[in-house]
Scaffold this motif. Structure first.
Motif, PDB file in Angstrom:
ATOM      1  N   PHE A   1      38.440  54.842  38.363  1.00  0.00           N
ATOM      2  CA  PHE A   1      39.555  53.721  37.999  1.00  0.00           C
ATOM      3  C   PHE A   1      40.226  53.123  38.722  1.00  0.00           C
ATOM      4  N   LYS A   2      40.366  52.542  39.567  1.00  0.00           N
ATOM      5  CA  LYS A   2      42.485  52.065  40.591  1.00  0.00           C
ATOM      6  C   LYS A   2      43.045  51.831  40.027  1.00  0.00           C
ATOM      7  N   PRO A   3      43.969  51.636  39.041  1.00  0.00           N
ATOM      8  CA  PRO A   3      45.168  51.098  38.768  1.00  0.00           C
ATOM      9  C   PRO A   3      45.635  50.108  39.758  1.00  0.00           C
ATOM     10  N   SER A   4      47.196  49.339  39.345  1.00  0.00           N
ATOM     11  CA  SER A   4      47.909  48.282  39.831  1.00  0.00           C
ATOM     12  C   SER A   4      48.393  49.590  41.007  1.00  0.00           C
ATOM     13  N   GLU A   5      49.264  49.512  41.433  1.00  0.00           N
ATOM     14  CA  GLU A   5      50.473  50.227  42.473  1.00  0.00           C
ATOM     15  C   GLU A   5      51.539  49.975  41.538  1.00  0.00           C
ATOM     16  N   TYR A   6      51.798  48.748  40.823  1.00  0.00           N
ATOM     17  CA  TYR A   6      52.591  48.988  39.598  1.00  0.00           C
ATOM     18  C   TYR A   6      53.231  49.621  38.558  1.00  0.00           C
TER      19      TYR A   6
ATOM     20  N   GLU B   1      37.404  39.037  39.128  1.00  0.00           N
ATOM     21  CA  GLU B   1      38.523  38.168  37.991  1.00  0.00           C
ATOM     22  C   GLU B   1      39.301  37.516  38.556  1.00  0.00           C
ATOM     23  N   ALA B   2      39.663  36.622  38.953  1.00  0.00           N
ATOM     24  CA  ALA B   2      40.320  36.415  39.550  1.00  0.00           C
ATOM     25  C   ALA B   2      41.476  35.044  39.218  1.00  0.00           C
ATOM     26  N   GLY B   3      42.588  34.733  39.771  1.00  0.00           N
ATOM     27  CA  GLY B   3      43.565  33.930  39.062  1.00  0.00           C
ATOM     28  C   GLY B   3      43.375  32.739  38.741  1.00  0.00           C
TER      29      GLY B   3
ATOM     30  N   GLU C   1      49.087  25.764  42.985  1.00  0.00           N
ATOM     31  CA  GLU C   1      48.764  27.379  43.302  1.00  0.00           C
ATOM     32  C   GLU C   1      49.071  28.245  41.820  1.00  0.00           C
ATOM     33  N   GLU C   2      48.912  29.320  42.037  1.00  0.00           N
ATOM     34  CA  GLU C   2      49.322  29.955  40.425  1.00  0.00           C
ATOM     35  C   GLU C   2      50.567  30.659  40.548  1.00  0.00           C
ATOM     36  N   THR C   3      51.810  30.178  40.152  1.00  0.00           N
ATOM     37  CA  THR C   3      52.828  29.989  39.923  1.00  0.00           C
ATOM     38  C   THR C   3      53.641  31.636  39.254  1.00  0.00           C
TER      39      THR C   3
ATOM     40  N   THR D   1      39.685  43.138  38.678  1.00  0.00           N
ATOM     41  CA  THR D   1      40.885  42.049  38.377  1.00  0.00           C
ATOM     42  C   THR D   1      41.517  42.565  39.180  1.00  0.00           C
ATOM     43  N   GLY D   2      42.426  40.779  39.951  1.00  0.00           N
ATOM     44  CA  GLY D   2      43.305  40.925  40.679  1.00  0.00           C
ATOM     45  C   GLY D   2      43.841  39.330  41.516  1.00  0.00           C
ATOM     46  N   SER D   3      44.463  39.791  42.198  1.00  0.00           N
ATOM     47  CA  SER D   3      44.464  37.806  42.673  1.00  0.00           C
ATOM     48  C   SER D   3      42.528  37.617  43.233  1.00  0.00           C
ATOM     49  N   THR D   4      43.004  35.880  43.582  1.00  0.00           N
ATOM     50  CA  THR D   4      41.916  35.870  44.255  1.00  0.00           C
ATOM     51  C   THR D   4      41.716  36.073  45.886  1.00  0.00           C
ATOM     52  N   ALA D   5      43.282  36.117  46.629  1.00  0.00           N
ATOM     53  CA  ALA D   5      43.040  36.639  47.698  1.00  0.00           C
ATOM     54  C   ALA D   5      42.225  38.453  48.297  1.00  0.00           C
ATOM     55  N   THR D   6      42.841  38.897  47.035  1.00  0.00           N
ATOM     56  CA  THR D   6      41.683  40.333  47.043  1.00  0.00           C
ATOM     57  C   THR D   6      40.496  40.512  46.903  1.00  0.00           C
ATOM     58  N   GLY D   7      40.523  39.446  45.799  1.00  0.00           N
ATOM     59  CA  GLY D   7      39.543  39.711  45.298  1.00  0.00           C
ATOM     60  C   GLY D   7      37.840  39.134  46.579  1.00  0.00           C
TER      61      GLY D   7
ATOM     62  N   THR E   1      50.463  35.729  33.100  1.00  0.00           N
ATOM     63  CA  THR E   1      49.090  35.611  32.782  1.00  0.00           C
ATOM     64  C   THR E   1      47.826  35.027  33.155  1.00  0.00           C
ATOM     65  N   CYS E   2      46.807  36.158  33.839  1.00  0.00           N
ATOM     66  CA  CYS E   2      46.176  34.820  34.794  1.00  0.00           C
ATOM     67  C   CYS E   2      45.209  34.028  34.153  1.00  0.00           C
ATOM     68  N   ILE E   3      45.507  34.339  32.405  1.00  0.00           N
ATOM     69  CA  ILE E   3      44.864  32.634  32.197  1.00  0.00           C
ATOM     70  C   ILE E   3      45.821  32.550  30.582  1.00  0.00           C
TER      71      ILE E   3
ATOM     72  N   PRO F   1      32.543  36.490  26.126  1.00  0.00           N
ATOM     73  CA  PRO F   1      32.150  36.688  27.709  1.00  0.00           C
ATOM     74  C   PRO F   1      33.795  36.164  28.225  1.00  0.00           C
ATOM     75  N   PHE F   2      34.429  36.857  28.933  1.00  0.00           N
ATOM     76  CA  PHE F   2      35.705  36.540  29.807  1.00  0.00           C
ATOM     77  C   PHE F   2      35.098  36.370  31.254  1.00  0.00           C
ATOM     78  N   GLY F   3      35.575  35.118  31.608  1.00  0.00           N
ATOM     79  CA  GLY F   3      35.374  35.308  33.369  1.00  0.00           C
ATOM     80  C   GLY F   3      35.785  33.388  33.360  1.00  0.00           C
TER      81      GLY F   3
ATOM     82  N   ILE G   1      38.370  47.716  39.714  1.00  0.00           N
ATOM     83  CA  ILE G   1      40.323  47.880  40.212  1.00  0.00           C
ATOM     84  C   ILE G   1      41.064  47.256  39.208  1.00  0.00           C
ATOM     85  N   GLY G   2      42.009  47.616  39.098  1.00  0.00           N
ATOM     86  CA  GLY G   2      43.097  46.851  38.060  1.00  0.00           C
ATOM     87  C   GLY G   2      44.501  46.398  38.611  1.00  0.00           C
ATOM     88  N   PRO G   3      44.652  44.926  37.829  1.00  0.00           N
ATOM     89  CA  PRO G   3      46.275  44.352  38.305  1.00  0.00           C
ATOM     90  C   PRO G   3      46.715  44.965  37.712  1.00  0.00           C
ATOM     91  N   TRP G   4      48.503  44.583  37.480  1.00  0.00           N
ATOM     92  CA  TRP G   4      49.767  45.051  36.411  1.00  0.00           C
ATOM     93  C   TRP G   4      49.955  44.217  35.370  1.00  0.00           C
ATOM     94  N   ASN G   5      49.587  43.218  35.317  1.00  0.00           N
ATOM     95  CA  ASN G   5      50.031  42.205  34.375  1.00  0.00           C
ATOM     96  C   ASN G   5      49.867  42.219  33.060  1.00  0.00           C
TER      97      ASN G   5
HETATM   98  P1  NAD Z   1      46.299  42.402  44.183  1.00  0.00           P
HETATM   99  O1  NAD Z   1      44.986  41.487  43.733  1.00  0.00           O
HETATM  100  O2  NAD Z   1      47.412  41.924  44.349  1.00  0.00           O
HETATM  101  O3  NAD Z   1      45.983  43.551  43.009  1.00  0.00           O
HETATM  102  C1  NAD Z   1      45.088  43.985  41.879  1.00  0.00           C
HETATM  103  C2  NAD Z   1      44.454  45.635  42.423  1.00  0.00           C
HETATM  104  O4  NAD Z   1      43.882  45.415  43.567  1.00  0.00           O
HETATM  105  C3  NAD Z   1      45.642  46.667  42.646  1.00  0.00           C
HETATM  106  O5  NAD Z   1      44.922  47.894  42.180  1.00  0.00           O
HETATM  107  C4  NAD Z   1      45.317  46.059  44.147  1.00  0.00           C
HETATM  108  O6  NAD Z   1      46.319  47.655  44.279  1.00  0.00           O
HETATM  109  C5  NAD Z   1      44.421  46.716  45.020  1.00  0.00           C
HETATM  110  N1  NAD Z   1      43.799  45.796  45.954  1.00  0.00           N
HETATM  111  C6  NAD Z   1      44.550  45.360  46.507  1.00  0.00           C
HETATM  112  N2  NAD Z   1      44.682  45.007  48.182  1.00  0.00           N
HETATM  113  C7  NAD Z   1      42.922  45.610  48.017  1.00  0.00           C
HETATM  114  C8  NAD Z   1      41.720  45.708  48.590  1.00  0.00           C
HETATM  115  N3  NAD Z   1      42.050  45.350  50.295  1.00  0.00           N
HETATM  116  N4  NAD Z   1      41.030  46.428  48.489  1.00  0.00           N
HETATM  117  C9  NAD Z   1      40.753  46.918  47.438  1.00  0.00           C
HETATM  118  N5  NAD Z   1      41.908  46.877  46.249  1.00  0.00           N
HETATM  119  C10 NAD Z   1      42.860  46.233  46.300  1.00  0.00           C
HETATM  120  O7  NAD Z   1      46.997  41.489  42.269  1.00  0.00           O
HETATM  121  P2  NAD Z   1      47.809  42.084  41.310  1.00  0.00           P
HETATM  122  O8  NAD Z   1      49.179  41.304  41.829  1.00  0.00           O
HETATM  123  O9  NAD Z   1      47.770  43.398  41.125  1.00  0.00           O
HETATM  124  O10 NAD Z   1      47.754  41.153  39.825  1.00  0.00           O
HETATM  125  C11 NAD Z   1      47.818  39.653  39.943  1.00  0.00           C
HETATM  126  C12 NAD Z   1      46.808  39.023  39.512  1.00  0.00           C
HETATM  127  O11 NAD Z   1      45.916  39.039  39.346  1.00  0.00           O
HETATM  128  C13 NAD Z   1      46.559  37.304  39.559  1.00  0.00           C
HETATM  129  O12 NAD Z   1      46.138  36.376  40.506  1.00  0.00           O
HETATM  130  C14 NAD Z   1      46.201  37.085  37.943  1.00  0.00           C
HETATM  131  O13 NAD Z   1      45.626  36.282  38.097  1.00  0.00           O
HETATM  132  C15 NAD Z   1      45.507  37.864  38.310  1.00  0.00           C
HETATM  133  N6  NAD Z   1      44.647  38.239  37.191  1.00  0.00           N
HETATM  134  C16 NAD Z   1      43.106  38.462  36.920  1.00  0.00           C
HETATM  135  C17 NAD Z   1      42.427  38.363  35.390  1.00  0.00           C
HETATM  136  C18 NAD Z   1      41.323  37.969  35.008  1.00  0.00           C
HETATM  137  O14 NAD Z   1      40.971  38.378  34.778  1.00  0.00           O
HETATM  138  N7  NAD Z   1      41.074  37.032  36.026  1.00  0.00           N
HETATM  139  C19 NAD Z   1      43.830  39.174  34.260  1.00  0.00           C
HETATM  140  C20 NAD Z   1      44.971  39.654  35.359  1.00  0.00           C
HETATM  141  C21 NAD Z   1      45.163  39.483  36.335  1.00  0.00           C
END
Ligand code: NAD
Length: 487
Positions: free
Chosen positions: A161-166, A235-237, A358-360, A212-218, A268-270, A424-426, A135-139
């Motif tokens: 692979f589920k890419p970001s909706e963006y 892999e979160a924020g 917080e992550e800006t 990979t995405g936000s902590t809340a979604t993680g 950028t997450c990092i 490694p990355f994480g 599951i991936g983010p858009w950034n």
């Molecule tokens: P997001 O958490 O909003 O979304 C990430 C992905 O999760 C998307 O594909 C989204 O559709 C999916 N998703 C949303 N709700 C879900 C659910 N309930 N169950 C399963 N999947 C769900 O994050 P974002 O806005 O796309 O990305 C930005 C965030 O990602 C930032 O916090 C950034 O720091 C983080 N990030 C982390 C890394 C890393 O390697 N640590 C790399 C890039 C981005």
């Protein structure tokens, strides 16, 4: 936006449609995973060398079509093309490294015999899970998925692979180009939609999830995966810090701080969001940062903010910092002019403001004066996040890097660790756990399997009801001989 069963992505600079892909529902996700299960068996049957050749062919395709991919990323995310090219470069590095090293890292090996079980020989190997959900983010829509996809595929898994909706079109491009190289079976598929599709993937029967995405979604991903005890990488924020020590090259530190905080418009997450500069170099450093960041132009080096709702968060953080006593030495309250944010540098920002905690995710940077490196480390570590970080200095730089509570640190550079395929990355804490990239990233996508093989009769049988009390005493004697001496 979803319309007529399609997910439509939008160019953040113009608001025009960037492309569309069909949306998957729960049934479609499960069907994709079923297809992947079959594909995984075929993919595994190719062996290490067969997979390596195909992964390297895909690597070469990415190199050949680097401009096309970077332009697509710009269309969907607003990322300047040259930044997209650098992103593909990092993705190619990880693909190449995983393909070339999977056999060495994960392949079967014989283990040294242990004296107490001398009649047995041990074998260790790392077997693929089967189907991995990514599951991936858009950034960073190219390198963030390609990291885990490379590791998962090289280890012998199929991937859904589920890419970001963006950035779904970039995600689909990755799956389509892989299918050009590997047309026989759907070894890498993309499924599209909003968060519910990601949730469906977690519950679909995949055997591992890399998120990979936000902590809340993680946290939601972990909860969904917990239902079936599916292991996850998160892999979160981040809220990464850069430390400028007294003996740092201040001009180089300023240049790195500006790039580390403002590249990809700060999304950028990092990305560097906080700087702690020791007092002897503080003024010079602030002046250099303001001078360099002041030259960056929105619409050129600084692209648009990809997610419109992020603009409010960036504005809130800047306003909160100013309201709590911070000062803008560049940009400030008016920096947010949708869809752009101009470079903003803040000083004297209190540690409890949202800009510090917080992550800006915008092109903003706070600079805090500290007495010495010890105070810098203590303040940098005072964060729930712990993803990357950076240290500028000479004598103590590596020692400072070791003390930062994070998964990666660049010394006299920023973000550089993401460009080395063998590292490694994480993160730690709210930045997640598990690793992608490098040897740890390969092992993340395989199960360790232990096998013992008897090669002779047991002289001192321990694991049988047929052992005699005398043999047990002999085992105790051997134990005393081997391990009974105090070190
Ligand atoms: P997001 O958490 O909003 O979304 C990430 C992905 O999760 C998307 O594909 C989204 O559709 C999916 N998703 C949303 N709700 C879900 C659910 N309930 N169950 C399963 N999947 C769900 O994050 P974002 O806005 O796309 O990305 C930005 C965030 O990602 C930032 O916090 C950034 O720091 C983080 N990030 C982390 C890394 C890393 O390697 N640590 C790399 C890039 C981005």
């Amino acid at each position: 936006m979803i319309e007529d069963g399609h997910l439509i992505s939008t160019n953040p600079a113009s608001g025009a449609e960037a492309g569309r892909v069909p949306v998957a529902d729960e049934k479609a996700v499960i069907a994709a995973v079923e297809r992947a299960r079959e594909a995984a068996l075929w993919w595994q049957s190719l062996g290490w060398d067969g997979r390596k050749t195909r992964l390297l062919r895909w690597r070469t395709l990415l190199v050949e079509r680097i401009q096309e991919l970077a332009e697509l990323a710009e269309l969907e995310s607003g990322k300047p093309v040259n930044d997209g090219i650098i992103e593909v470069t990092a993705a190619v590095e990880h693909l190449d490294w995983a393909a070339k090293n999977a056999k060495r890292v994960l392949g079967p090996r014989r283990m040294r015999t242990r004296l107490l079980l001398a009649e047995h020989v041990g074998h260790l190997e790392y077997q693929p899970y089967g189907v991995v959900g990514v599951i991936g983010p858009w950034n960073y829509p190219i390198v963030t998925p390609i990291g885990p996809i490379s590791g998962a595929l090289a280890a012998g898994n199929a991937v859904v692979f589920k890419p970001s909706e963006y950035t779904p079109v970039v995600g689909q491009w990755l799956a389509d180009t892989f299918a050009e190289i590997v047309p026989e079976h759907p070894v890498l598929q993309a499924v599209h939609g909003l968060g519910d599709v990601g949730g469906a993937l977690c519950r679909s029967g995949v055997q591992k999830v890399s998120f990979t995405g936000s902590t809340a979604t993680g946290k939601k991903v972990m909860a969904a995966c917990a239902e079936n005890l599916v292991p996850v990488v998160i892999e979160a924020g981040g809220k990464d810090a850069l430390i400028v020590d007294a003996d740092a090259d201040v001009a180089a530190a300023a240049e790195a701080a500006v790039w580390g905080s403002m590249t990809n418009a700060g999304q950028t997450c990092i990305g560097i969001e906080r700087v702690y500069a020791v007092e002897s170099v503080y003024d010079k450093f602030v002046d250099a940062v303001v001078e360099k960041a002041g030259k960056l132009r929105t619409g050129q080096e600084i692209g648009p903010i990809t997610m419109p709702k992020q603009l409010d968060i960036i504005r809130d953080h800047i306003e909160d910092a100013l309201a709590k006593g911070g000062r803008a030495v560049l940009g400030g309250a008016d920096a947010v002019q949708a869809p752009y944010v101009s470079p903003t540098v803040l000083v004297d920002v209190p540690a409890h403001s949202s800009e510090m905690r917080e992550e800006t995710f915008g092109p903003t940077l706070t600079i805090t004066k500290v007495r010495d490196a010890d105070e810098a480390v203590q303040k940098a570590n005072d964060s729930p996040y712990g993803l990357g970080g950076s240290v500028f200095g000479k004598k103590d730089a590596i020692r400072i890097a070791r003390r930062l509570r994070s998964g990666m640190v660049a010394v006299n550079g920023t973000l550089t660790f993401v460009g080395m395929g063998n590292l490694p990355f994480g993160g730690v804490g709210e930045s997640g756990f598990g690793r992608i990239h490098g040897e740890d990233g390969l092992r993340e996508f395989a199960r360790a399997k232990a096998i013992t093989v008897r090669r002779a009769r047991s002289l001192l049988p321990a694991m049988t009801f047929e052992r005699t009390p005398a043999q047990v005493q002999q085992i105790v004697k051997a134990l005393r001989l081997l391990y009974g001496r105090k070190p």
